[in-house]
Enzyme design. Structure first.
Site, PDB file in Angstrom:
ATOM      1  N   ASP A  75       1.091  -1.293  -0.019  1.00  0.00           N
ATOM      2  CA  ASP A  75       0.000  -0.011  -0.013  1.00  0.00           C
ATOM      3  C   ASP A  75       0.950   1.212   0.064  1.00  0.00           C
ATOM      4  OD1 ASP A  75       0.685  -0.696   2.722  1.00  0.00           O
ATOM      5  OD2 ASP A  75      -0.562   0.891   3.306  1.00  0.00           O
ATOM      6  N   GLU A 140       0.022  -0.606   5.754  1.00  0.00           N
ATOM      7  CA  GLU A 140       1.001  -0.238   6.580  1.00  0.00           C
ATOM      8  C   GLU A 140       1.019   1.417   6.795  1.00  0.00           C
ATOM      9  OE1 GLU A 140       4.996   1.321   7.815  1.00  0.00           O
ATOM     10  OE2 GLU A 140       4.007   1.796   6.201  1.00  0.00           O
TER      11      GLU A 140
END
Length: 402
Positions: A75, A140
């Site tokens: 991500d 994250e």
């Protein structure tokens, strides 16, 4: 796609618009790459009320020990002003020897280099004598609720155990080989609210300005310093990050004010002992009325966020020396062993096995025109390949010595 070429593996990942919490095709693309190398893939989605569902990937090659984990995230943060980018944020364009794209250094670049390092290792030597796994999250850059922490617990419940881990975050401040993270400071956030009595600024005797009390309490949080640091950690540091009264008028004394703060702390403290210290400071300062003559103790409350991050230090010499040696051989530099910077998913992994962090140069992470030098991709791939070789050889030697 030639998996031994990190330029190609990274381009494929960048072209997946995986802004948290969207998977964007990144985990599917990565899973296909790893499948070609013989990995088995396990895709799992985690949920929690109040947060978005997040997809994660756990892939493993081999069924025996020793077991090396590589951890990271596909991500990425939002692109910001898309028009400000000189190249498309998900185009992976190469200009002047650099590849542009969101996630180029944080941290699709690290993942791409590790995949290419594995591909080169397998092409040259076959699969490692043991196991390699990749633990990759899509959470994250977000709240970190449905990602690495849950994926670790999920994998452990299925019988997974690891001997060491590397997180591919961009750890180098200036050049490849500058720095390995062998620990991290903890993080604790808090909210301080001070109550007053609203009134007209021309009649302060009829009011009680909470900002006066806040100044006193904030000073107690900041001074004296929390500590002087130690051999492995810099001094703990508290920063007040916002003060808000919700008061747009200049002739009104507000009724209350709120300050928010964050402490990055070393291993002298735990989150609990640090919170106790700050509560004691506030309690002592609340009774000091120098800024509020004739007033009683400051009326305040303080709350600390439940999701704090602990400080930790990795002491696994075999892991640290294998990576340091690989960096030195590839770059000719002796990397600094550091605990600086913010938090990372290593804070979760350290509860399962020794963990260190090493990746690309982080100068452009989260910026418009995030980009990575192609030479750095090649350098990191070479370092990872050497590290894989050194780590498994050292583990084999230790086993023989027993």
């Amino acid at each position: 796609m030639k998996l031994t070429d990190p330029t190609q593996t990274l381009a494929a990942l960048i072209r997946c618009p995986s802004v948290t919490p969207e998977e964007g095709g990144a985990l599917s693309t990565l899973g296909e790459m790893l499948g070609q190398l013989g990995f088995s893939n396990d895709r799992v989605t985690f949920s929690e009320e109040g947060t978005a569902d997040v997809e994660n990937l756990y892939s493993r090659l081999g069924s025996s020990g020793p077991h090396l984990m590589f951890a990271g995230h596909t991500d990425v943060v939002p692109v910001g002003d898309k028009e400000a980018w000189t190249q498309g944020p998900f185009s992976a364009e190469i200009v002047g020897g650099e590849m542009y794209g969101r996630g180029a250094v944080d941290m699709k670049g690290g993942i791409a280099c590790f995949v290419s390092a594995l591909a080169r290792y397998i092409e040259r030597r076959g699969a490692p004598e043991g196991s390699v796994s990749l633990l990759i999250t899509g959470d994250e850059e977000g709240p970190s609720v449905n990602g690495t922490e849950k994926l670790l617990a999920y994998a452990k419940a299925k019988g997974e155990q690891w001997d060491a881990a590397v997180v591919g975050e961009p750890t180098n401040p200036e050049q490849m080989g500058d720095m390995i993270k062998i620990g991290r400071r903890g993080s604790l956030s808090g909210t301080l609210m001070v109550e007053g009595i609203q009134g007209h600024v021309a009649y302060p005797h009829l009011a009680d300005n909470p900002l006066r009390g806040l100044i006193k309490l904030a000073g107690a949080l900041l001074d004296p310093p929390l500590d002087a640091g130690n051999e492995r950690f810099p001094p703990s540091n508290l920063e007040i990050t916002s003060i808000d009264t919700g008061n747009a008028a200049t002739n009104v004394i507000p009724a209350r004010t709120t300050a928010r703060f964050n402490i990055r702390f070393n291993d002298i403290w735990t989150a609990e002992s640090l919170a106790d210290e700050l509560r004691s400071r506030l309690e002592r300062a609340a009774g000091e009325t120098g800024l509020r003559p004739g007033r009683g103790p400051v009326r305040y409350s303080v709350e600390f966020d439940a999701r704090s991050s602990p400080s930790f230090l990795t002491r696994d010499n075999a892991l640290i020396e294998a990576l340091s040696g690989a960096v030195a051989e590839a770059t000719g530099k002796t990397p600094a062993l550091s605990t600086t910077g913010g938090t990372s998913d290593a804070r979760f992994i350290k509860d399962y096995c020794p963990v260190v962090e090493f990746g690309l140069v982080g100068k452009t992470m989260h910026m418009v025109d995030e980009r990575v030098a192609l030479s750095d991709l090649e350098s990191l791939t070479g370092i990872y390949e050497l590290f894989i070789e050194r780590w498994f050889e050292r583990r084999a030697s230790e086993t023989e010595a027993r």
